[in-house]
Design an enzyme around this catalytic site. Structure first.
Site, PDB file in Angstrom:
ATOM      1  N   LYS A   9      -3.497  12.378   4.622  1.00 45.85           N
ATOM      2  CA  LYS A   9      -3.100  11.739   3.077  1.00 45.85           C
ATOM      3  C   LYS A   9      -3.626  12.768   2.570  1.00 45.85           C
ATOM      4  CE  LYS A   9      -3.436   7.167   4.969  1.00 45.85           C
ATOM      5  NZ  LYS A   9      -4.278   5.218   3.688  1.00 45.85           N
ATOM      6  N   TYR A  49       3.907   0.820   3.676  1.00 44.23           N
ATOM      7  CA  TYR A  49       3.215   0.412   3.439  1.00 44.23           C
ATOM      8  C   TYR A  49       3.519  -1.985   2.740  1.00 44.23           C
ATOM      9  CZ  TYR A  49      -0.420   3.649   3.875  1.00 44.23           C
ATOM     10  OH  TYR A  49      -1.034   4.786   4.262  1.00 44.23           O
ATOM     11  N   ASN A 112      -9.044   7.251   2.618  1.00 44.25           N
ATOM     12  CA  ASN A 112      -9.627   7.213   3.362  1.00 44.25           C
ATOM     13  C   ASN A 112      -8.417   8.578   4.158  1.00 44.25           C
ATOM     14  OD1 ASN A 112      -7.317   5.808   4.040  1.00 44.25           O
ATOM     15  ND2 ASN A 112      -7.727   4.435   4.479  1.00 44.25           N
ATOM     16  N   HIS A 115      -4.124   8.438   8.147  1.00 46.30           N
ATOM     17  CA  HIS A 115      -3.219   7.342   8.424  1.00 46.30           C
ATOM     18  C   HIS A 115      -3.026   7.686  10.066  1.00 46.30           C
ATOM     19  CE1 HIS A 115       0.129   4.233   9.016  1.00 46.30           C
ATOM     20  NE2 HIS A 115       0.209   4.949   9.762  1.00 46.30           N
ATOM     21  N   GLU A 126       7.308   4.087  12.963  1.00 55.83           N
ATOM     22  CA  GLU A 126       7.416   5.385  12.042  1.00 55.83           C
ATOM     23  C   GLU A 126       7.479   6.809  12.131  1.00 55.83           C
ATOM     24  OE1 GLU A 126       2.950   2.983  10.334  1.00 55.83           O
ATOM     25  OE2 GLU A 126       2.632   4.050  11.933  1.00 55.83           O
TER      26      GLU A 126
HETATM   27  P1  IDP Z   1      -5.065   1.066   7.908  1.00 55.58           P
HETATM   28  O1  IDP Z   1      -4.681   2.722   7.062  1.00 55.58           O
HETATM   29  O2  IDP Z   1      -5.981   1.281   8.730  1.00 55.58           O
HETATM   30  O3  IDP Z   1      -3.875   1.167   8.614  1.00 55.58           O
HETATM   31  P2  IDP Z   1      -4.255  -1.199   6.226  1.00 55.58           P
HETATM   32  O4  IDP Z   1      -4.496  -2.343   6.977  1.00 55.58           O
HETATM   33  O5  IDP Z   1      -2.411  -0.731   7.407  1.00 55.58           O
HETATM   34  O6  IDP Z   1      -4.899   0.084   7.117  1.00 55.58           O
HETATM   35  O7  IDP Z   1      -4.028  -0.639   4.875  1.00 55.58           O
HETATM   36  C1  IDP Z   1      -3.189   0.455   4.728  1.00 55.58           C
HETATM   37  C2  IDP Z   1      -4.232   1.400   3.888  1.00 55.58           C
HETATM   38  O8  IDP Z   1      -3.776   0.604   1.964  1.00 55.58           O
HETATM   39  C3  IDP Z   1      -5.374   1.556   3.970  1.00 55.58           C
HETATM   40  O9  IDP Z   1      -5.018   2.544   4.418  1.00 55.58           O
HETATM   41  C4  IDP Z   1      -5.797   2.108   2.510  1.00 55.58           C
HETATM   42  O10 IDP Z   1      -5.464   3.352   2.013  1.00 55.58           O
HETATM   43  C5  IDP Z   1      -5.215   1.031   2.130  1.00 55.58           C
HETATM   44  N1  IDP Z   1      -6.056  -0.335   1.850  1.00 55.58           N
HETATM   45  C6  IDP Z   1      -5.962  -0.751   3.159  1.00 55.58           C
HETATM   46  N2  IDP Z   1      -7.325  -2.608   3.022  1.00 55.58           N
HETATM   47  C7  IDP Z   1      -7.438  -1.958   1.043  1.00 55.58           C
HETATM   48  C8  IDP Z   1      -8.884  -2.307   0.292  1.00 55.58           C
HETATM   49  O11 IDP Z   1      -9.707  -3.692   0.420  1.00 55.58           O
HETATM   50  N3  IDP Z   1      -9.175  -1.726  -0.706  1.00 55.58           N
HETATM   51  C9  IDP Z   1      -8.402  -0.313  -1.510  1.00 55.58           C
HETATM   52  N4  IDP Z   1      -7.353   0.059  -0.682  1.00 55.58           N
HETATM   53  C10 IDP Z   1      -7.145  -0.791   1.042  1.00 55.58           C
HETATM   54 MG    MG Z   2      -2.180   0.527   8.969  1.00 54.24          MG
END
Ligand code: IDP
Ligand code: MG
Length: 132
Positions: A9, A49, A112, A115, A126
């Site tokens: 990212k 997303y 974070n 991905h 994807e």
């Molecule tokens: P993942 O990336 O671990 O698969 P997902 O639930 O698919 O997690 O969420 C996609 C992205 O959305 C996350 O990687 C993160 O960048 C963002 N995200 C998910 N949950 C939160 C949250 O509670 N607060 C802020 N950002 C979030």
């Molecule tokens: Mg995800």
């Protein structure tokens, strides 16, 4: 052989962590079979997303993911989809243990670093979405 979609990212690129994260993937024994740097459009991000489109953090997520280029990869290996999720660490910043990529480098649940596809179905979708 199983394949997954991995994306470094914008915060990973901006913080100069591409080499560190790629090295962890290689050291684990997974093979990077495709890799390219790209800037994502709002259109592709809304698709990618869609499962979090209703969440309060979604507008911030779009801004973050468009704040700079990402590195898109197809990574291959035995059990690589679940395996990469373990190497990455969980989404929640507090739960991401030291030793995982997110546990070592992510500052928050939003920013974070990486991905990775979460199932064989999403991996296929994807890989098509980002590599055609
Ligand atoms: P993942 O990336 O671990 O698969 P997902 O639930 O698919 O997690 O969420 C996609 C992205 O959305 C996350 O990687 C993160 O960048 C963002 N995200 C998910 N949950 C939160 C949250 O509670 N607060 C802020 N950002 C979030
Ligand atoms: Mg995800």
């Amino acid at each position: 052989m199983e394949r997954t979609y991995i994306m470094l990212k914008p915060d990973c690129v901006q913080r100069g962590l591409i080499g560190e994260v790629v090295s962890r993937i290689e050291h684990k024994g997974y093979k990077i079979v495709e890799m390219k740097m790209m800037t994502l459009s709002e259109k592709v991000l809304r698709e990618h997303y869609a499962h979090v489109a209703d969440m309060g953090f979604f507008p911030e997520l779009l801004d973050y993911m468009m704040s700079g280029p990402v590195v898109a990869m197809i990574v291959e290996g035995e059990g690589v989809i679940a395996g990469m999720r373990r190497v990455m660490g969980p989404t929640n910043n507090f739960d991401a243990a030291p030793g995982t990529i997110r546990g070592d480098f992510a500052c928050s649940t939003s920013f974070n670093i990486i991905h990775g596809s979460d199932s064989p179905e999403t991996a296929e979708i994807e890989i098509k979405r980002f590599f055609g």
